[in-house]
Design an enzyme around this catalytic site. Structure first.
Site, PDB file in Angstrom:
ATOM      1  NE  ARG A  85      -2.497   1.309   3.218  1.00  0.00           N
ATOM      2  CZ  ARG A  85      -3.118   0.971   4.992  1.00  0.00           C
ATOM      3  NH1 ARG A  85      -4.294   0.008   4.378  1.00  0.00           N
ATOM      4  NH2 ARG A  85      -2.918   0.498   5.800  1.00  0.00           N
ATOM      5  CE  LYS A 187      -2.099   4.368   7.377  1.00  0.00           C
ATOM      6  NZ  LYS A 187      -3.417   5.137   7.794  1.00  0.00           N
ATOM      7  CD  GLU A 223     -11.667   5.241   4.337  1.00  0.00           C
ATOM      8  OE1 GLU A 223     -11.902   4.648   5.490  1.00  0.00           O
ATOM      9  OE2 GLU A 223     -11.013   5.470   3.300  1.00  0.00           O
TER      10      GLU A 223
END
Ligand SMILES: Cc1ncc(COP(=O)(O)O)c(C=O)c1O
Length: 343
Positions: A85, A187, A223
């Site tokens: 990620r 992220k 989210e």
């Protein structure tokens, strides 16, 4: 800030707070390659005032944990997924990738060097690790940085949400966290800067955090603060939202697998309409920090929708929690390749 002292910590009452541990890993990208990689005691980064990270948010990070098992080993949960990620986040922000195998090795070095700070087995406390990469060097135009610092630091932590396995309430936000073709899947620092005000508004109104709706129609759940959403339908399907602006949560994908293979539930990733919450008998927020936090109620447009209960965790959420944390702490057999021993 004084260095943390493991002998003075109350393992049963850890919060989710920064601590300056003895060691961290750092590496510097200069002249087109990673160099000076290794452990250091210096907790301060020395960077140019013109570093792109400061002005233009060229920063990506990860969040992961080390767990102490009942037989006193220390293990990591799917660190290869964090490495992958971070690669994706770096590629999105035009940052050099720290090689994935070296990433996992560096995480292990940090855990080993600070192993006194991995909490004892038994109360859910863990060591939280924060890999971070930032663009540095002197640049004033909007360009990718000429230099980068990669670091991994760590600290022991307890629960992220005050409730732990006690349900907490959330409220929907008027703001967006990320656009569909923006940086939601990565992220990166900017997503979190944008979430500070909505999060603060939710706290001021007495909620644990806010739930973001999709940025196009403001109708589909995205989210839960910095965690993914899941719901258990009345006919036993583990459902979680599908959207291009959601961060692909490693915990969420692990739960999707466990729901299907260990709990025999149906599973589905699909759009979840905030007006169709009656389909769920239970709901929760999931992530490395949040682990699984049951959602008691979700407020939207003045109405509080209570899922299972505002006081107690539902039975399926509890089973998922026990299975996931059992694997993470080494008391439940892990699917192939999910855990890696540190020592
Ligand atoms: C926005 C956001 N969503 C979801 C998650 C959960 O992801 P993971 O389970 O990989 O920790 C996080 C935490 O990393 C997050 O910051």
């Amino acid at each position: 800030m004084a260095k943390a002292d493991a002998s003075k910590l109350d393992w049963n009452n850890l919060g989710f707070e920064y601590m300056d541990l003895p060691y961290r890993f750092t590496a510097h990208w200069k002249d087109g390659k990673w160099q000076d990689a290794g452990l250091t005691e210096d907790a301060t980064l020395h960077i140019s005032e013109a570093s792109p990270v400061l002005h233009y948010g060229q920063a990506a990070f990860e969040g992961m944990k080390a767990y102490r098992t009942p037989d006193n080993h220390i293990q990591l949960f799917r660190p290869d997924r964090n490495a992958a990620r971070l690669r994706n986040s770096c590629e999105r922000l035009l940052m050099p990738v720290f090689p994935e195998d070296k990433f996992v090795d560096a995480v292990k070095q940090v855990v080993k060097a600070n192993s006194d700070f991995v909490p004892p087995y038994g109360n859910g406390a863990t060591m939280y690790l924060r890999p971070l990469i930032i663009g540095t060097g002197g640049v004033i135009g909007v360009h990718a940085a000429p230099e980068y610092i990669f670091t991994i630091f760590a600290m022991p932590v307890g629960n992220y949400f005050k409730g732990g396995l006690t349900p907490v309430n959330f409220t929907t936000s008027q703001y967006d966290r990320a656009a569909h073709k923006g940086t939601g899947q990565a992220k990166v620092g900017g997503n979190y800067a944008a979430s500070l005000l909505p999060g603060e508004n939710a706290h001021e109104n007495g909620y644990a955090d806010c739930v973001y709706l999709d940025p196009v129609e403001h109708r589909y759940i995205e989210e839960v603060g910095s965690a993914n959403f899941f719901g258990i339908t009345k006919d036993n399907v583990f459902k979680t939202p599908k959207s291009p602006s959601i961060l692909p949560s490693i915990t969420k994908y692990s739960l999707l697998y466990l729901a299907e293979h260990n709990l025999d539930l149906g599973v589905s990733e699909e759009k979840i309409d905030v007006h169709d919450l009656d389909q769920f008998s239970e709901a929760g927020a999931c992530g490395t920090a949040a682990v699984i936090s049951p959602i008691g109620g979700l407020e939207h447009d003045g109405d509080l929708h209570v899922f299972y209960s505002e006081k107690e965790v539902g039975p399926v959420t509890k089973k998922l929690y026990d299975t996931l944390t059992g694997i993470q702490f080494g008391t439940v057999e892990a699917p192939e390749g999910w855990v890696q021993q540190v020592e």
